[in-house]
Design a protein around this motif. Structure first.
Motif, PDB file in Angstrom:
ATOM      1  N   ALA A  45       0.840  -1.195   0.000  1.00  0.00           N
ATOM      2  CA  ALA A  45       0.000   0.000   0.000  1.00  0.00           C
ATOM      3  C   ALA A  45       0.874   1.243   0.000  1.00  0.00           C
ATOM      4  O   ALA A  45       2.067   1.191   0.334  1.00  0.00           O
ATOM      5  N   SER A  46       0.286   2.364  -0.377  1.00  0.00           N
ATOM      6  CA  SER A  46       0.962   3.658  -0.251  1.00  0.00           C
ATOM      7  C   SER A  46       0.830   4.105   1.195  1.00  0.00           C
ATOM      8  O   SER A  46      -0.224   4.577   1.622  1.00  0.00           O
ATOM      9  N   ALA A  47       1.896   3.953   1.957  1.00  0.00           N
ATOM     10  CA  ALA A  47       1.832   4.221   3.394  1.00  0.00           C
ATOM     11  C   ALA A  47       1.452   5.670   3.683  1.00  0.00           C
ATOM     12  O   ALA A  47       0.656   5.950   4.589  1.00  0.00           O
ATOM     13  N   ALA A  48       1.999   6.605   2.919  1.00  0.00           N
ATOM     14  CA  ALA A  48       1.703   8.019   3.157  1.00  0.00           C
ATOM     15  C   ALA A  48       0.223   8.310   2.925  1.00  0.00           C
ATOM     16  O   ALA A  48      -0.422   9.022   3.709  1.00  0.00           O
ATOM     17  N   LEU A  49      -0.345   7.751   1.846  1.00  0.00           N
ATOM     18  CA  LEU A  49      -1.755   7.980   1.554  1.00  0.00           C
ATOM     19  C   LEU A  49      -2.638   7.354   2.620  1.00  0.00           C
ATOM     20  O   LEU A  49      -3.600   7.983   3.098  1.00  0.00           O
ATOM     21  N   ARG A 171      -5.256  -0.818  -5.326  1.00  0.00           N
ATOM     22  CA  ARG A 171      -3.831  -1.163  -5.217  1.00  0.00           C
ATOM     23  C   ARG A 171      -3.106  -0.199  -4.280  1.00  0.00           C
ATOM     24  O   ARG A 171      -2.275  -0.603  -3.483  1.00  0.00           O
ATOM     25  N   ARG A 172      -3.400   1.091  -4.368  1.00  0.00           N
ATOM     26  CA  ARG A 172      -2.718   2.076  -3.532  1.00  0.00           C
ATOM     27  C   ARG A 172      -3.098   1.910  -2.057  1.00  0.00           C
ATOM     28  O   ARG A 172      -2.271   2.162  -1.170  1.00  0.00           O
ATOM     29  N   GLY A 174      -4.046  -0.994  -0.719  1.00  0.00           N
ATOM     30  CA  GLY A 174      -3.463  -2.252  -0.261  1.00  0.00           C
ATOM     31  C   GLY A 174      -4.420  -3.239   0.355  1.00  0.00           C
ATOM     32  O   GLY A 174      -3.993  -4.177   1.030  1.00  0.00           O
TER      33      GLY A 174
END
Length: 386
Positions: A45-49, A171-172, A174
């Motif tokens: 995953a995009s951790a920041a998002l 996808r982003r 996760g």
């Protein structure tokens, strides 16, 4: 089913499946059918998002640009809200901008809060909408139609924009989200004074065809009122029935709604509707038996509009230059008639504007002969006839 309509033009059913081996795709990285809803994906995953969204108490949906881009991007909003529910993150969702009323019909927007939302604000929308609110938000999700690729998984391609947008955000984030194709939300009709007035005047009785002449790119996408009239005459003649043709022009502007009639023809009566808002048209389209339009926002709107019983007419989009698979809703009743150039854009996941493909001066809307188009429309009408 894909069938030849005429030389260089093909019909593509809204229910057809695209094998990943037949088009250029980007592997999704997992088979959704093998992953339970709510389970982590085998891609990071995009951790920041995720961190930013997890602290939000309000989601603002802000689209300022084209109607078509907005409608096909609503699957991003759906994906975000499904993720928030899976994570048990309570939020208030509100829509702003010119399409706020339409988005409220989708079921994605909650009622205005009675108290101030807790937590920070995230904004999802097009670039203009997100950037205008950047100073007020902690996270921004820009829906750019040029960004998400044509994903593929388990041997199948996911070419329509709602699928691309939904899967890109999945996808982003996760996590396997609960949605399945078609990912685009529906827009239920509501009582409408304009629709009831047209019905009382007899314009919605019998065979009613809506044809969309409005377009933001008339030199490339204008099929013309005369061709639509010829098409309606051919369809009515095949049915041996009087048809009513609603020519849908530009949406609301400062000059207001303009409704005019043409002189009656042998098989067709023509009503021209100009300046009618999308909020009215979403109530009108489900009352028709067929909608035909160019690749434009009102054609996408017609596909998403559903009657109170959930039903609606077949919708046929005409695609001369852009990919017929990308610029559709993914709904099974949203079909396409496409040129060879449109098929090549579909196969290569290309865009003539984004990829600076030199225009073919021979490819215009006159590539779709009314005679060939009438054969397709009659077949679709026969399938849904009671």
């Amino acid at each position: 089913m894909t069938t030849a309509a005429s030389a260089g033009v093909r019909f593509h059913s809204g229910s057809e499946v695209t094998p990943s081996a037949s088009v250029h795709t980007t592997p999704l990285g997992y088979d959704r059918d093998d992953i339970p809803v709510g389970a982590p994906l085998p891609v990071p995953a995009s951790a920041a998002l995720v961190d930013r969204l997890s602290g939000c108490g309000e989601i603002e949906v802000a689209f300022e640009g084209k109607l078509g881009d907005t409608l096909l991007a609503l699957s991003t909003v759906r994906a975000l809200l499904e993720w928030l529910r899976l994570c048990s993150i309570p939020v208030t969702v509100r829509a702003v901008g010119p399409y706020a009323a339409l988005m409220a019909r989708s079921g994605l927007v909650t009622r205005p809060p009675t108290t101030a939302p807790r937590g920070r604000r995230a904004v999802v929308g097009d670039r203009a909408g997100v950037e205008a609110r950047a100073s007020e938000s902690v996270a921004g999700l820009v829906c750019d139609p040029a960004a998400p690729p044509c994903w593929s998984s388990a041997g199948l391609a996911h070419p329509d924009l709602p699928s691309r947008n939904y899967l890109a955000l999945e996808r982003r984030l996760g996590i396997r989200l609960p949605g399945t194709a078609p990912f685009v939300p529906l827009l239920p009709a509501a009582p409408s004074g304009l629709v009831e007035e047209l019905h009382a005047m007899g314009w919605l009785n019998g065979l009613t065809i809506a044809a969309i002449t409005a377009t933001s790119w008339p030199e490339r996408k204008n099929y013309t009122a005369q061709r639509y009239i010829e098409l309606a005459e051919l369809i009515a003649e095949r049915w041996q029935s009087q048809a009513r043709l609603l020519l849908i022009g530009g949406v609301a502007d400062s000059s207001g709604i303009r409704i005019t009639t043409d002189d009656p023809r042998r098989y067709v009566q023509v009503l021209r509707l100009d300046g009618v808002s999308a909020d009215h048209l979403v109530n009108l389209f489900p009352r028709c038996q067929l909608v035909v339009g160019n690749d434009t926002g009102l054609t996408h709107l017609a596909a998403m509009a559903r009657g109170r019983d959930g039903g609606g007419p077949p919708v046929v989009g005409l695609y001369a230059r852009h990919s017929h698979s990308k610029w559709r809703t993914g709904l099974p009743h949203h079909h396409a008639v496409a040129t060879d150039l449109s098929d090549r854009m579909h196969q290569g996941d290309l865009c003539p504007v984004r990829d600076a493909i030199a225009p073919n001066t021979d490819i215009h809307m006159n590539a779709f002969p009314p005679v060939a188009l009438a054969e397709i429309c009659v077949e679709l009408l026969n399938r849904v006839a009671p």
